[in-house]
Design a protein around this motif. Structure first.
Motif, PDB file in Angstrom:
ATOM      1  N   PRO A 165     -11.719   1.892  -1.259  1.00 29.69           N
ATOM      2  CA  PRO A 165     -10.734   0.811  -1.086  1.00 29.69           C
ATOM      3  C   PRO A 165      -9.479   1.074  -1.895  1.00 29.69           C
ATOM      4  CG  PRO A 165     -12.563   0.101  -2.475  1.00 29.69           C
ATOM      5  CD  PRO A 165     -12.942   1.439  -1.937  1.00 29.69           C
ATOM      6  N   TRP A 166      -8.363   0.518  -1.455  1.00 31.79           N
ATOM      7  CA  TRP A 166      -7.095   0.769  -2.113  1.00 31.79           C
ATOM      8  C   TRP A 166      -6.251  -0.493  -2.118  1.00 31.79           C
ATOM      9  CZ3 TRP A 166      -8.312   2.642   2.744  1.00 31.79           C
ATOM     10  CH2 TRP A 166      -7.547   2.156   3.802  1.00 31.79           C
ATOM     11  N   PHE A 167      -5.132  -0.412  -2.858  1.00 30.14           N
ATOM     12  CA  PHE A 167      -4.180  -1.521  -2.941  1.00 30.14           C
ATOM     13  C   PHE A 167      -2.778  -0.952  -2.846  1.00 30.14           C
ATOM     14  CE2 PHE A 167      -1.325  -4.408  -5.197  1.00 30.14           C
ATOM     15  CZ  PHE A 167      -1.669  -5.630  -4.656  1.00 30.14           C
ATOM     16  N   ASN A 168      -1.942  -1.563  -2.011  1.00 31.32           N
ATOM     17  CA  ASN A 168      -0.529  -1.218  -1.894  1.00 31.32           C
ATOM     18  C   ASN A 168       0.316  -2.372  -2.403  1.00 31.32           C
ATOM     19  OD1 ASN A 168      -0.997   1.282  -0.662  1.00 31.32           O
ATOM     20  ND2 ASN A 168      -0.971   0.394   1.395  1.00 31.32           N
ATOM     21  N   ALA A 169       1.152  -2.101  -3.396  1.00 29.86           N
ATOM     22  CA  ALA A 169       2.078  -3.122  -3.872  1.00 29.86           C
ATOM     23  C   ALA A 169       3.196  -3.306  -2.859  1.00 29.86           C
ATOM     24  CB  ALA A 169       2.654  -2.716  -5.226  1.00 29.86           C
ATOM     25  N   PHE A 170       3.581  -4.579  -2.622  1.00 29.65           N
ATOM     26  CA  PHE A 170       4.695  -4.867  -1.711  1.00 29.65           C
ATOM     27  C   PHE A 170       6.001  -4.700  -2.481  1.00 29.65           C
ATOM     28  CE2 PHE A 170       1.939  -7.827   1.079  1.00 29.65           C
ATOM     29  CZ  PHE A 170       1.514  -6.731   1.821  1.00 29.65           C
ATOM     30  N   ARG A 171       6.526  -3.507  -2.434  1.00 29.31           N
ATOM     31  CA  ARG A 171       7.786  -3.203  -3.101  1.00 29.31           C
ATOM     32  C   ARG A 171       8.785  -2.695  -2.066  1.00 29.31           C
ATOM     33  NH1 ARG A 171       6.745  -1.001  -7.298  1.00 29.31           N
ATOM     34  NH2 ARG A 171       4.493  -0.740  -7.302  1.00 29.31           N
ATOM     35  N   PRO A 172      10.084  -2.702  -2.364  1.00 26.16           N
ATOM     36  CA  PRO A 172      11.050  -2.138  -1.414  1.00 26.16           C
ATOM     37  C   PRO A 172      10.720  -0.673  -1.123  1.00 26.16           C
ATOM     38  CG  PRO A 172      12.180  -3.423  -3.090  1.00 26.16           C
ATOM     39  CD  PRO A 172      10.748  -3.309  -3.535  1.00 26.16           C
ATOM     40  N   ARG A 173      10.726  -0.328   0.148  1.00 22.91           N
ATOM     41  CA  ARG A 173      10.442   1.050   0.555  1.00 22.91           C
ATOM     42  C   ARG A 173      11.420   1.466   1.648  1.00 22.91           C
ATOM     43  NH1 ARG A 173       5.378   2.887  -1.149  1.00 22.91           N
ATOM     44  NH2 ARG A 173       3.990   1.250  -1.935  1.00 22.91           N
ATOM     45  N   VAL A 174      11.721   2.753   1.667  1.00 24.72           N
ATOM     46  CA  VAL A 174      12.496   3.359   2.745  1.00 24.72           C
ATOM     47  C   VAL A 174      11.505   4.065   3.659  1.00 24.72           C
ATOM     48  CG1 VAL A 174      14.197   5.125   3.341  1.00 24.72           C
ATOM     49  CG2 VAL A 174      14.568   3.634   1.369  1.00 24.72           C
ATOM     50  N   HIS A 175      11.719   3.927   4.965  1.00 23.54           N
ATOM     51  CA  HIS A 175      10.817   4.510   5.952  1.00 23.54           C
ATOM     52  C   HIS A 175      11.535   5.630   6.694  1.00 23.54           C
ATOM     53  CE1 HIS A 175       7.939   1.103   5.613  1.00 23.54           C
ATOM     54  NE2 HIS A 175       9.041   0.466   5.262  1.00 23.54           N
ATOM     55  N   ARG A 176      10.840   6.751   6.833  1.00 25.83           N
ATOM     56  CA  ARG A 176      11.357   7.864   7.606  1.00 25.83           C
ATOM     57  C   ARG A 176      10.267   8.393   8.532  1.00 25.83           C
ATOM     58  NH1 ARG A 176      15.340   6.083   6.669  1.00 25.83           N
ATOM     59  NH2 ARG A 176      17.148   6.841   5.487  1.00 25.83           N
ATOM     60  N   CYS A 177      10.669   8.810   9.713  1.00 27.43           N
ATOM     61  CA  CYS A 177       9.759   9.438  10.670  1.00 27.43           C
ATOM     62  C   CYS A 177      10.346  10.778  11.071  1.00 27.43           C
ATOM     63  CB  CYS A 177       9.565   8.551  11.893  1.00 27.43           C
ATOM     64  SG  CYS A 177       8.506   9.294  13.163  1.00 27.43           S
ATOM     65  N   LEU A 178       9.582  11.858  10.882  1.00 24.45           N
ATOM     66  CA  LEU A 178      10.009  13.197  11.223  1.00 24.45           C
ATOM     67  C   LEU A 178       9.241  13.669  12.459  1.00 24.45           C
ATOM     68  CD1 LEU A 178      11.015  12.918   8.280  1.00 24.45           C
ATOM     69  CD2 LEU A 178      10.435  15.330   7.946  1.00 24.45           C
ATOM     70  N   ARG A 179       9.943  13.838  13.578  1.00 22.03           N
ATOM     71  CA  ARG A 179       9.336  14.397  14.781  1.00 22.03           C
ATOM     72  C   ARG A 179       9.318  15.917  14.641  1.00 22.03           C
ATOM     73  NH1 ARG A 179       9.338  12.120  19.925  1.00 22.03           N
ATOM     74  NH2 ARG A 179       9.360  10.132  18.787  1.00 22.03           N
ATOM     75  N   LEU A 180       8.189  16.541  14.971  1.00 22.74           N
ATOM     76  CA  LEU A 180       8.000  17.962  14.707  1.00 22.74           C
ATOM     77  C   LEU A 180       7.661  18.738  15.970  1.00 22.74           C
ATOM     78  CD1 LEU A 180       5.650  17.676  11.569  1.00 22.74           C
ATOM     79  CD2 LEU A 180       8.157  17.755  11.589  1.00 22.74           C
ATOM     80  N   THR A 181       8.009  20.029  15.963  1.00 26.81           N
ATOM     81  CA  THR A 181       7.469  20.935  16.963  1.00 26.81           C
ATOM     82  C   THR A 181       6.003  21.192  16.621  1.00 26.81           C
ATOM     83  OG1 THR A 181       8.129  22.853  15.638  1.00 26.81           O
ATOM     84  CG2 THR A 181       9.696  22.067  17.299  1.00 26.81           C
ATOM     85  N   GLU A 182       5.254  21.706  17.576  1.00 26.67           N
ATOM     86  CA  GLU A 182       3.825  21.912  17.345  1.00 26.67           C
ATOM     87  C   GLU A 182       3.551  23.047  16.360  1.00 26.67           C
ATOM     88  OE1 GLU A 182       1.132  20.291  18.191  1.00 26.67           O
ATOM     89  OE2 GLU A 182       2.280  18.734  19.197  1.00 26.67           O
ATOM     90  N   GLY A 183       4.190  24.174  16.510  1.00 22.53           N
ATOM     91  CA  GLY A 183       3.920  25.313  15.642  1.00 22.53           C
ATOM     92  C   GLY A 183       2.625  26.005  16.018  1.00 22.53           C
ATOM     93  N   PRO A 184       2.346  27.180  15.414  1.00 24.33           N
ATOM     94  CA  PRO A 184       1.184  27.978  15.815  1.00 24.33           C
ATOM     95  C   PRO A 184      -0.126  27.598  15.144  1.00 24.33           C
ATOM     96  CG  PRO A 184       2.471  29.172  14.189  1.00 24.33           C
ATOM     97  CD  PRO A 184       3.217  27.899  14.460  1.00 24.33           C
ATOM     98  N   LEU A 185      -0.089  26.765  14.097  1.00 21.43           N
ATOM     99  CA  LEU A 185      -1.298  26.470  13.338  1.00 21.43           C
ATOM    100  C   LEU A 185      -2.061  25.293  13.936  1.00 21.43           C
ATOM    101  CD1 LEU A 185       0.072  26.817   9.682  1.00 21.43           C
ATOM    102  CD2 LEU A 185      -0.971  28.581  11.130  1.00 21.43           C
ATOM    103  N   ALA A 186      -3.378  25.284  13.717  1.00 28.20           N
ATOM    104  CA  ALA A 186      -4.208  24.170  14.155  1.00 28.20           C
ATOM    105  C   ALA A 186      -3.912  22.942  13.314  1.00 28.20           C
ATOM    106  CB  ALA A 186      -5.687  24.549  14.047  1.00 28.20           C
ATOM    107  N   HIS A 187      -4.232  21.767  13.878  1.00 28.67           N
ATOM    108  CA  HIS A 187      -3.910  20.515  13.180  1.00 28.67           C
ATOM    109  C   HIS A 187      -4.555  20.435  11.806  1.00 28.67           C
ATOM    110  CE1 HIS A 187      -3.157  16.274  12.419  1.00 28.67           C
ATOM    111  NE2 HIS A 187      -4.437  16.155  12.118  1.00 28.67           N
ATOM    112  N   ASP A 188      -5.824  20.758  11.691  1.00 32.20           N
ATOM    113  CA  ASP A 188      -6.499  20.644  10.401  1.00 32.20           C
ATOM    114  C   ASP A 188      -5.839  21.506   9.339  1.00 32.20           C
ATOM    115  OD1 ASP A 188      -8.238  18.878  11.530  1.00 32.20           O
ATOM    116  OD2 ASP A 188      -9.916  20.272  11.708  1.00 32.20           O
TER     117      ASP A 188
END
Length: 289
Positions: A165-188
């Motif tokens: 279990p975990w806890f996240n404090a509600f503090r101001p946060r900046v959100h970013r989303c990076l869209r990526l190419t697949e690349g040659p490596l497996a997901h894991d």
């Protein structure tokens, strides 16, 4: 009930709790009642925030309209029998009403039934559907039992906290989303590289489709309080939220990780999904709790 009852022994508290300190006497005078000591200890340990992305702890401090304690109130109408079924507990200002100290992401409210002494107030779950459920324990004991998977409830969703279990404090946060190419490596392998680049990290749960071709990995950094979701495909992307002052460090470490993953960033967007010309573009509305 003792003051040290609570989840702190196995749910790590934040190093800087949000809206955790203030004048309790002023709060109690405004509410017209004394508050339980175990709740005060819970607030001072964790502050305003969220357990396991589901259960929100409210505090009586700060100025956010999403925080604070509130009495159950209303103006029942219609036949007395119907009103008693809809409102089985007194409504304020009648004594013994429900005082709300928390909520869930499903809009359920977590309350005390304020009869008797404050240290003996039981917790009442008031569901978003208007149903009620009583648990013979205080707020801290309820949070401890819920995060430990020891609460049996007809109204609350089943808990799936991941490895711990975990806890996240509600503090101001900046959100970013990076869209990526697949690349040659497996997901894991890509995931392992990403977590190594941001180490130390803690897992926050994993989801996979039945076909195994899509899914999400959730984790957080231990030393910087960054929250991340790695989507394996459809689309392949990394979502991260971080305190505003960590922007340069988050960008540097994340872009270095992407290079090691042998991927390329094709788009950067903010929390609303609108593409940004560059990471450093931060709008006021992009900073959220």
């Amino acid at each position: 009930m003792t003051e040290n009852v609570g989840p702190a022994r196995f749910v790590p508290p934040p190093t800087a709790p949000v809206d955790a300190r203030g004048n309790w006497s002023t709060v109690e005078a405004a509410l017209g009642t004394r508050l339980p000591e175990d709740y005060k200890h819970l607030v001072e340990t964790y502050g305003w925030g969220e357990f396991c992305d589901y259960l929100n702890l409210h505090t009586p401090f700060g100025t956010s309209r999403h925080n604070g304690l509130a009495w159950q109130s209303g103006r029942p109408s219609g036949r007395a029998e119907r009103d008693r079924e809809r409102y089985p507990y007194p409504l304020r200002p009648a004594p013994g009403g429900l005082l709300i100290w928390g909520t869930t992401v499903d809009a359920d409210r977590l309350c005390w039934l304020t009869t008797g002494t404050a240290e003996n107030w039981p917790v009442v779950v008031w569901s978003s559907e208007g149903r009620y459920e009583t648990h013979p324990m205080g707020a801290a004991g309820f949070v401890e039992a819920w995060t430990g998977g020891r609460i049996t409830s007809r109204l609350l969703a089943d808990m799936e906290p991941g490895p711990a279990p975990w806890f996240n404090a509600f503090r101001p946060r900046v959100h970013r989303c990076l869209r990526l190419t697949e690349g040659p490596l497996a997901h894991d392998r890509r995931l392992a590289i990403l977590q190594e680049a941001l180490a130390p990290t803690v897992d926050r749960g994993t989801w996979r489709s039945e076909q195994g071709d899509s899914g999400q990995d959730h984790f957080a950094t231990v030393d910087t309080d960054w929250l991340l979701t790695y989507d394996m495909s459809r689309p392949h992307q990394i979502r991260i939220s971080f305190p505003p002052e960590d922007g340069p460090a988050a960008r540097r470490r994340l872009f270095a990780a992407v290079r090691r993953m042998r991927c390329e960033v094709t788009r950067i967007s903010a929390s609303d999904g609108v593409p940004l010309p560059a990471w450093d573009t931060v709008a006021d509305e992009d900073t959220q709790t």
